[in-house]
Scaffold this active site. Sequence first.
Site, mmCIF file in Angstrom:
data_model
loop_
_atom_site.group_PDB
_atom_site.id
_atom_site.type_symbol
_atom_site.label_atom_id
_atom_site.label_comp_id
_atom_site.label_asym_id
_atom_site.label_seq_id
_atom_site.Cartn_x
_atom_site.Cartn_y
_atom_site.Cartn_z
ATOM 1 N N VAL A 79 0.862 -1.174 0.000
ATOM 2 C CA VAL A 79 0.000 0.000 0.000
ATOM 3 C C VAL A 79 0.902 1.229 0.000
ATOM 4 O O VAL A 79 1.881 1.285 0.761
ATOM 5 C CB VAL A 79 -0.929 0.008 1.237
ATOM 6 C CG1 VAL A 79 -1.750 1.293 1.296
ATOM 7 C CG2 VAL A 79 -1.832 -1.216 1.236
ATOM 8 N N ASN A 116 11.128 -5.850 8.793
ATOM 9 C CA ASN A 116 9.848 -5.155 8.665
ATOM 10 C C ASN A 116 8.960 -5.488 9.865
ATOM 11 O O ASN A 116 7.990 -6.236 9.773
ATOM 12 C CB ASN A 116 9.174 -5.533 7.343
ATOM 13 C CG ASN A 116 8.024 -4.617 7.000
ATOM 14 O OD1 ASN A 116 7.515 -3.895 7.850
ATOM 15 N ND2 ASN A 116 7.617 -4.658 5.752
ATOM 16 N N TYR A 123 0.972 -9.301 10.883
ATOM 17 C CA TYR A 123 0.673 -10.674 10.474
ATOM 18 C C TYR A 123 0.501 -11.592 11.681
ATOM 19 O O TYR A 123 -0.374 -12.463 11.697
ATOM 20 C CB TYR A 123 1.759 -11.210 9.541
ATOM 21 C CG TYR A 123 1.861 -10.447 8.241
ATOM 22 C CD1 TYR A 123 0.732 -9.950 7.591
ATOM 23 C CD2 TYR A 123 3.095 -10.200 7.655
ATOM 24 C CE1 TYR A 123 0.826 -9.247 6.404
ATOM 25 C CE2 TYR A 123 3.203 -9.507 6.468
ATOM 26 C CZ TYR A 123 2.065 -9.029 5.843
ATOM 27 O OH TYR A 123 2.159 -8.335 4.669
#
Length: 149
Positions: A79, A116, A123
């Site tokens: 995104v 990250n 997640y």
Amino acid sequence: RNATEEDFGAILSLVKELAAFQNSTEKVTNTAEQMLEEKNLFQCFIAEDEQKEIVGIASYFFAYYTWVGKSLYLDDLYVKESCRGQKIGSELLRQIFEIAKTTNCKRVRWQVSEWNKGALDFYKKCGATVEEEYCICDFDAKGIQEFRI
């Protein structure tokens, strides 16, 4: 919505943004022309803003893993930075899981860079199992041609 051929240029632009985010711009060798030639292998959901600009992508393909069977591999979920925090990534991921359910997949798999932390936390919050013991093995096109044992 599902991506169409007309979206390939914008999708590739976001893929290049993702590569820049990961400090790997030199690794993107794909082109919109190649995507068109290989369109039967390419599947992608896109998210658009109010002006119909593509601001997010979730590209995927189906794979067969001998341990579990039919699976969906999420290749890229990205995104635009200016659009993050608006649940666009969550909606794209929801679409991925919906297609996995409706096509009777036994696994959804993807990779995330170990640095990250935001993505890893997200997640894990969603319930993903993050395995840290595997290494990725790749050959690029040149390596494929030069492969020797």
